[in-house]
Each structure stands twice: as C-alpha cells, then as structure tokens.
Design an enzyme around this catalytic site. Structure first.
Site, PDB file in Angstrom:
ATOM      1  N   ASP A  27     -10.488   1.926   2.123  1.00  0.00           N
ATOM      2  CA  ASP A  27     -10.542   1.015   3.459  1.00  0.00           C
ATOM      3  C   ASP A  27     -11.360   1.728   4.485  1.00  0.00           C
ATOM      4  O   ASP A  27     -12.443   1.155   5.281  1.00  0.00           O
ATOM      5  CB  ASP A  27      -9.066   0.893   3.944  1.00  0.00           C
ATOM      6  CG  ASP A  27      -8.467  -0.312   3.236  1.00  0.00           C
ATOM      7  OD1 ASP A  27      -9.278  -1.160   2.525  1.00  0.00           O
ATOM      8  OD2 ASP A  27      -7.302  -0.551   3.226  1.00  0.00           O
TER       9      ASP A  27
ATOM     10  N   LYS B  31       0.642  -1.290  -0.095  1.00  0.00           N
ATOM     11  CA  LYS B  31       0.077   0.019  -0.109  1.00  0.00           C
ATOM     12  C   LYS B  31       0.769   1.383  -0.119  1.00  0.00           C
ATOM     13  O   LYS B  31       0.450   2.219  -0.639  1.00  0.00           O
ATOM     14  CB  LYS B  31      -1.044   0.048   1.265  1.00  0.00           C
ATOM     15  CG  LYS B  31      -1.970  -0.958   0.944  1.00  0.00           C
ATOM     16  CD  LYS B  31      -3.116  -1.171   1.968  1.00  0.00           C
ATOM     17  CE  LYS B  31      -4.171  -2.220   1.904  1.00  0.00           C
ATOM     18  NZ  LYS B  31      -4.980  -2.102   2.986  1.00  0.00           N
TER      19      LYS B  31
HETATM   20  P1  NDP Z   1      -0.597  -2.690  10.932  1.00  0.00           P
HETATM   21  O1  NDP Z   1       0.806  -3.704  10.964  1.00  0.00           O
HETATM   22  O2  NDP Z   1      -0.381  -1.248  10.233  1.00  0.00           O
HETATM   23  O3  NDP Z   1      -0.976  -2.088  12.350  1.00  0.00           O
HETATM   24  C1  NDP Z   1      -1.154  -2.904  13.326  1.00  0.00           C
HETATM   25  C2  NDP Z   1      -1.317  -2.498  14.713  1.00  0.00           C
HETATM   26  O4  NDP Z   1      -1.912  -3.482  15.625  1.00  0.00           O
HETATM   27  C3  NDP Z   1      -0.506  -1.552  15.358  1.00  0.00           C
HETATM   28  O5  NDP Z   1      -1.244  -0.291  16.083  1.00  0.00           O
HETATM   29  C4  NDP Z   1       0.080  -2.431  16.644  1.00  0.00           C
HETATM   30  O6  NDP Z   1       0.377  -1.840  17.743  1.00  0.00           O
HETATM   31  C5  NDP Z   1      -1.227  -3.264  16.821  1.00  0.00           C
HETATM   32  N1  NDP Z   1      -0.949  -4.473  17.601  1.00  0.00           N
HETATM   33  C6  NDP Z   1      -0.574  -5.639  17.071  1.00  0.00           C
HETATM   34  N2  NDP Z   1      -0.615  -6.566  17.983  1.00  0.00           N
HETATM   35  C7  NDP Z   1      -0.995  -6.296  19.216  1.00  0.00           C
HETATM   36  C8  NDP Z   1      -1.341  -6.490  20.458  1.00  0.00           C
HETATM   37  N3  NDP Z   1      -1.154  -7.935  20.757  1.00  0.00           N
HETATM   38  N4  NDP Z   1      -2.171  -5.956  21.376  1.00  0.00           N
HETATM   39  C9  NDP Z   1      -2.158  -4.445  20.936  1.00  0.00           C
HETATM   40  N5  NDP Z   1      -1.988  -4.042  19.741  1.00  0.00           N
HETATM   41  C10 NDP Z   1      -1.261  -4.589  18.571  1.00  0.00           C
HETATM   42  O7  NDP Z   1      -1.609  -3.458  10.519  1.00  0.00           O
HETATM   43  P2  NDP Z   1      -2.967  -2.840   9.700  1.00  0.00           P
HETATM   44  O8  NDP Z   1      -3.213  -1.754  10.370  1.00  0.00           O
HETATM   45  O9  NDP Z   1      -2.661  -2.732   8.259  1.00  0.00           O
HETATM   46  O10 NDP Z   1      -3.901  -4.370   9.940  1.00  0.00           O
HETATM   47  C11 NDP Z   1      -4.815  -3.929  11.233  1.00  0.00           C
HETATM   48  C12 NDP Z   1      -5.930  -5.290  10.969  1.00  0.00           C
HETATM   49  O11 NDP Z   1      -6.913  -4.521  10.110  1.00  0.00           O
HETATM   50  C13 NDP Z   1      -5.336  -6.313  10.692  1.00  0.00           C
HETATM   51  O12 NDP Z   1      -6.160  -7.352  11.274  1.00  0.00           O
HETATM   52  C14 NDP Z   1      -5.832  -6.436   9.286  1.00  0.00           C
HETATM   53  O13 NDP Z   1      -6.032  -7.635   8.902  1.00  0.00           O
HETATM   54  C15 NDP Z   1      -7.260  -5.617   9.229  1.00  0.00           C
HETATM   55  N6  NDP Z   1      -7.476  -4.869   8.118  1.00  0.00           N
HETATM   56  C16 NDP Z   1      -8.733  -5.608   7.420  1.00  0.00           C
HETATM   57  C17 NDP Z   1      -9.281  -5.058   6.135  1.00  0.00           C
HETATM   58  C18 NDP Z   1     -10.752  -5.260   5.856  1.00  0.00           C
HETATM   59  O14 NDP Z   1     -10.872  -4.900   4.522  1.00  0.00           O
HETATM   60  N7  NDP Z   1     -11.325  -5.940   6.504  1.00  0.00           N
HETATM   61  C19 NDP Z   1      -8.343  -3.877   5.490  1.00  0.00           C
HETATM   62  C20 NDP Z   1      -7.064  -3.637   6.275  1.00  0.00           C
HETATM   63  C21 NDP Z   1      -6.751  -4.277   7.116  1.00  0.00           C
HETATM   64  P3  NDP Z   1       1.981  -1.089  17.980  1.00  0.00           P
HETATM   65  O15 NDP Z   1       1.900   0.197  16.994  1.00  0.00           O
HETATM   66  O16 NDP Z   1       2.008  -0.840  19.248  1.00  0.00           O
HETATM   67  O17 NDP Z   1       2.975  -2.287  17.297  1.00  0.00           O
END
Ligand code: NDP
Length: 275
Positions: A102, A66
């Site tokens: 999105d 992306k």
């Molecule tokens: P990113 O990798 O960009 O961000 C991940 C986020 O999750 C960060 O804020 C991270 O926190 C947090 N995180 C990860 N593990 C934990 C945990 N155990 N406890 C608390 N916080 C946690 O991911 P995306 O934003 O791209 O995706 C996020 C979700 O959205 C995914 O599940 C993805 O599959 C879903 N998604 C769904 C879409 C749809 O069309 N339905 C489209 C796009 C995404 P930190 O910053 O502290 O690491």
C-alpha cells in the site's frame, strides 16, 4: 491449468482487484485466473487454507483481514513487518510470504504518476490508522525535509513516531497545534477514513497554503470535503487513491509474476472525476 489468485475481504462485492489483475494478465499475456472471495469474519485462516489446498499461488487482502493475513504468514517482508499488516501473500510450498504494497503504491502514484517530488519537501499526513502506518517508511525513504503526522487521537500518532524513530524527520502534532506549526506544506495527504462518511478532519484553515498536491486516499468518492477544501484554497493538483490502488496491485503482480504491467490505462478506466 491457469494459476489461481484472489482478493479476500468482507464485504468484497465492491472490489476492483479482479478487474485490475484481469486486465494486467491480458496486457502481459499471463495465464492466470483471479477471483474475489468473501472471507468469513471469524474464519480467515480456514478459508485461506482451503484456497491453498486448491493450488492458489497468491492472495490480495483487503479490510478487515490485513492483520489476520499478517498473523497467517510464516515469512514477513520488511514492509509488512513495519506496517504490522499484510495486503498481499505469496504461496510457495509451505512458505506463506507476506508483503504490504500500500505504502509503495501511494508513493509511486504521487511521484511517478502525478509527478510530485517528495524529496526535500514538507509533507503533512493526516491519520494514524493502518494506511498511514504502512505509508510512513516509504514516505520517509523519499527523504522529505519534514513529515508531520497528525491524528485526532494523538496517542496513536505518538506511538507511531516512537516506532519509526530514527527512520527520518518525523514530527507529531494534534490538529489544533497545526496552525502554529504550519510554515506551509508541499504535499498534504488525507490518510484518515473521514471521507468515507463525508466528514472533514479538523484542519486549521492555513494548511493548504502553497501546497502543490492534496491527496485523498479514499477513492471513487469524487470531490470529498478534504479535496473541496484544498481546491478552495487554490491547490493545483488534487488526487484520490485510485492510482494508489492500481499501483499497489501492480507491485503485487510483479512480485507474483515477474512482469510489470503498465498502469495508466487501468487507472483511467477506474477514475471517477473529481467534480
Ligand atoms: P483506519 O480505520 O485504520 O484509520 C482511520 C484513521 O482515520 C484514524 O487515524 C482515525 O483517527 C482517522 N479518522 C477517522 N475519522 C476521522 C475524522 N472525522 N476526523 C479526523 N480523523 C478521522 O483506516 P485505514 O487507515 O485503513 O484507511 C484510511 C483511509 O485510506 C480510508 O479512506 C481507506 O479507504 C483508504 N485506503 C485507501 C487505499 C487505496 O488503495 N487507495 C488502501 C487502504 C486504505 P483516530 O485514530 O482518532 O480514530
């Protein structure tokens, strides 16, 4: 010859986009072919150049490209610029126009499909990654009374709040402080990737009290730890991100083809029961 479109990602075998767009095309009588491309990790632009020379009209983009797609474009919509990422491109001659649907897909699923109003409501969003960033402006445009953004790495949420300052009532919190803030939320959205690993964000026990909707962005995972916790606390409406996925695809389809497909049948076909 049929117009060509595709989704690019790596890996791409799991992608539902060919099914979604193929179904939309049949439903609306549009003459197009839609394929899945596994992009080389270090070769996004070369692969997209090739697709364009083959006459492609547009592309959906999924992980991990992306940001590459954002950099590849020569015109940005406001939503792509605000999200800092593109999930959709349109090719018109030399124009490479980037969009990010999105966030609007998520809002449409919550408000239109699930029938949950966000205007005047208290909304809690977990996560400050790409998906959360893309959702911030569409959420704030719904005019919630308050949007609380919480992230494990607090500095990322603070940076987002600074970037979106002036766009609406956005408040940042760490997980530990949430218990003190909580007057109750109407909508709780898990935009973290915790569920992809079967993990639960470290939420205090009271955040689901009185909530109308708990929404999990990950899809196809059934009852994730987040949704289980919400159910245990009596949240009436639970949803995963399948509707968001289909709604963002519908936005792309309208943008490319000028026709809005109906989404209910496609969402139903892709829904994995939350049990
Ligand atoms: P990113 O990798 O960009 O961000 C991940 C986020 O999750 C960060 O804020 C991270 O926190 C947090 N995180 C990860 N593990 C934990 C945990 N155990 N406890 C608390 N916080 C946690 O991911 P995306 O934003 O791209 O995706 C996020 C979700 O959205 C995914 O599940 C993805 O599959 C879903 N998604 C769904 C879409 C749809 O069309 N339905 C489209 C796009 C995404 P930190 O910053 O502290 O690491």
């Amino acid at each position: 010859m049929s117009d060509r479109y595709a989704v690019i990602g790596n890996p791409i075998g799991f992608s539902k986009s060919p099914f979604i767009h193929g179904t939309f095309a049949k439903m609306t009588g549009q003459d197009l072919v839609y394929e899945a491309i596994e992009g080389p990790i270090d070769g996004f632009s070369g692969r997209v150049d090739q697709f364009r020379t083959e006459g492609a009209k547009g592309l959906n983009i999924t992980a991990p490209f992306k940001l590459d797609a954002f950099a590849y474009a020569n015109e940005l919509s406001e939503s792509a610029r605000r999200a800092g990422a593109a999930n959709c491109l349109k090719f018109e001659g030399d124009r490479i126009i980037a969009e990010n649907f999105d966030g609007i897909g998520l809002v449409r699923d919550i408000t239109a499909n699930l029938g949950v109003k966000m205007a005047g409501r208290r909304v809690l969003m977990l996560g400050a990654g790409g998906a959360a960033r893309g959702a911030l402006l569409p959420f704030l445009r719904q005019q919630p009374s308050e949007l609380v953004l919480v992230n494990r790495t607090l500095s990322k949420a603070v940076a987002l709040a600074e970037e979106f300052a002036g766009c609406g009532p956005l408040i940042v919190s760490g997980y530990a402080e949430l218990a003190d803030l909580a007057e109750g939320y109407d909508v709780v959205v898990n935009a973290t990737s915790a569920s992809l690993r079967g993990e639960m964000p470290p939420l205090p026990g009271n955040v689901f009290q009185g909530a109308e909707l708990a929404y999990e962005l990950a899809y196809g995972k059934g009852l994730t730890p987040f949704l289980q916790a919400a159910r245990a606390e009596g949240v009436a409406k639970l949803a995963d991100g399948v509707g968001m996925l289909v709604e963002q695809a519908a936005e792309a389809f309208v943008w490319w083809r000028g026709v809005r497909p109906s989404t209910a049948q496609v969402i139903a076909a892709l829904t994995v029961p939350l049990s």
